[in-house]
Design a protein around this motif. Structure first.
Motif, PDB file in Angstrom:
ATOM      1  N   ASN A 122       0.814  -1.213   0.000  1.00 50.60           N
ATOM      2  CA  ASN A 122       0.000   0.000   0.000  1.00 50.60           C
ATOM      3  C   ASN A 122       0.851   1.267   0.000  1.00 50.60           C
ATOM      4  N   ALA A 123       1.978   1.198  -0.692  1.00 57.50           N
ATOM      5  CA  ALA A 123       2.855   2.367  -0.774  1.00 57.50           C
ATOM      6  C   ALA A 123       2.180   3.474  -1.576  1.00 57.50           C
ATOM      7  N   HIS A 124       2.420   4.679  -1.155  1.00 57.46           N
ATOM      8  CA  HIS A 124       1.967   5.850  -1.897  1.00 57.46           C
ATOM      9  C   HIS A 124       3.060   6.278  -2.881  1.00 57.46           C
ATOM     10  N   GLN A 125       4.318   6.010  -2.496  1.00 57.21           N
ATOM     11  CA  GLN A 125       5.400   6.386  -3.396  1.00 57.21           C
ATOM     12  C   GLN A 125       6.622   5.505  -3.226  1.00 57.21           C
ATOM     13  N   TYR A 162      33.904  13.963  -6.372  1.00 56.00           N
ATOM     14  CA  TYR A 162      32.501  13.908  -5.965  1.00 56.00           C
ATOM     15  C   TYR A 162      31.557  13.841  -7.162  1.00 56.00           C
ATOM     16  N   LYS A 163      30.449  13.121  -6.949  1.00 58.65           N
ATOM     17  CA  LYS A 163      29.390  13.020  -7.958  1.00 58.65           C
ATOM     18  C   LYS A 163      28.078  13.471  -7.329  1.00 58.65           C
ATOM     19  N   ASN A 164      27.233  14.016  -8.150  1.00 55.88           N
ATOM     20  CA  ASN A 164      25.877  14.346  -7.708  1.00 55.88           C
ATOM     21  C   ASN A 164      25.015  13.100  -7.741  1.00 55.88           C
ATOM     22  N   GLU A 165      24.015  13.074  -6.879  1.00 60.90           N
ATOM     23  CA  GLU A 165      23.034  11.993  -6.874  1.00 60.90           C
ATOM     24  C   GLU A 165      21.660  12.614  -7.114  1.00 60.90           C
ATOM     25  N   ILE A 166      20.876  11.956  -7.940  1.00 62.11           N
ATOM     26  CA  ILE A 166      19.551  12.465  -8.293  1.00 62.11           C
ATOM     27  C   ILE A 166      18.489  11.650  -7.554  1.00 62.11           C
ATOM     28  N   LEU A 167      17.511  12.357  -7.030  1.00 62.16           N
ATOM     29  CA  LEU A 167      16.367  11.720  -6.396  1.00 62.16           C
ATOM     30  C   LEU A 167      15.227  11.654  -7.402  1.00 62.16           C
ATOM     31  N   TYR A 168      14.718  10.435  -7.602  1.00 62.70           N
ATOM     32  CA  TYR A 168      13.558  10.208  -8.454  1.00 62.70           C
ATOM     33  C   TYR A 168      12.433   9.653  -7.594  1.00 62.70           C
ATOM     34  N   GLN A 169      11.187  10.048  -7.913  1.00 62.32           N
ATOM     35  CA  GLN A 169      10.025   9.550  -7.181  1.00 62.32           C
ATOM     36  C   GLN A 169       8.936   9.097  -8.152  1.00 62.32           C
ATOM     37  N   LEU A 170       8.252   8.053  -7.729  1.00 57.98           N
ATOM     38  CA  LEU A 170       7.058   7.582  -8.435  1.00 57.98           C
ATOM     39  C   LEU A 170       5.935   7.624  -7.415  1.00 57.98           C
ATOM     40  N   ILE A 171       4.981   8.524  -7.649  1.00 60.55           N
ATOM     41  CA  ILE A 171       3.879   8.696  -6.713  1.00 60.55           C
ATOM     42  C   ILE A 171       2.632   8.051  -7.303  1.00 60.55           C
ATOM     43  N   ASN A 172       2.034   7.169  -6.516  1.00 63.97           N
ATOM     44  CA  ASN A 172       0.834   6.446  -6.915  1.00 63.97           C
ATOM     45  C   ASN A 172      -0.364   7.340  -6.661  1.00 63.97           C
TER      46      ASN A 172
END
Length: 173
Positions: A122-125, A162-172
């Motif tokens: 039952n995840a929302h994201q 150093y490297k950048n990190e990207i945040l990705y989201q999948l919202i239901n």
């Protein structure tokens, strides 16, 4: 069709027979930069990890699936981590061993896990943290409609800097 069985792969729990697979994978230094690992794991530690892998995701706040091909041979792993049932979110990360890349296994595994987390947890994201130069992973997650949400500047330290990190989201929704 079963939730964790796809056309070319299946996702299953860790088994005692996975000790050598896990030992080889976890101790592969080329994977350490994405897992924040800095020292090798002993077989004893990994054996204990496998023995405790039966813990419920609600208790452990994480779960590791082994990705198997149609011959039931391990080809990678997909992890759920930082599970927060109060906020209905969970992180996802995956690894396909180099010799099995390019066969669609990552795509199929990610699709199965997305379905599983939305239907059974039952995840929302879902969220993913991806190194900014990992173009294959970026393309994979975008294929499943994960959206760019932000950049963590100088987040990952490597031998090249150093490297950048990207945040990705999948919202239901």
């Amino acid at each position: 069709m079963a939730t964790l069985v796809g056309k070319h792969i299946s996702l299953r729990a860790l088994e005692p027979e996975d000790l050598d697979f896990l030992f080889t994978t976890e101790n592969n230094e080329s994977f350490w930069k994405v897992s924040s690992t800095q020292i090798p794991y002993s077989k004893h530690i990994l054996k204990n990890y496998i023995e405790n892998a039966h813990q419920d995701i609600y208790e452990a706040k994480q779960y590791r699936f082994v990705i198997c091909n149609i011959k039931n041979s391990p080809v990678g792993m997909i992890d759920l981590f930082e599970f927060e049932p109060q906020h209905n979110r969970v992180g996802v990360g995956l690894l396909i061993l180099p010799k099995f890349q390019g066969n669609g296994f990552a795509s199929e595994a990610l699709g199965l896990v997305i379905d599983y987390t939305f239907k059974h947890l039952n995840a929302h994201q879902l969220f993913a943290n991806i190194a900014a130069d990992n173009y294959k992973s970026i393309a994979l997650f975008e294929k499943f409609n994960f959206k760019f949400s932000g950049i963590k500047k100088d987040w990952i330290f490597t031998e090249l800097g150093y490297k950048n990190e990207i945040l990705y989201q999948l919202i239901n929704s």
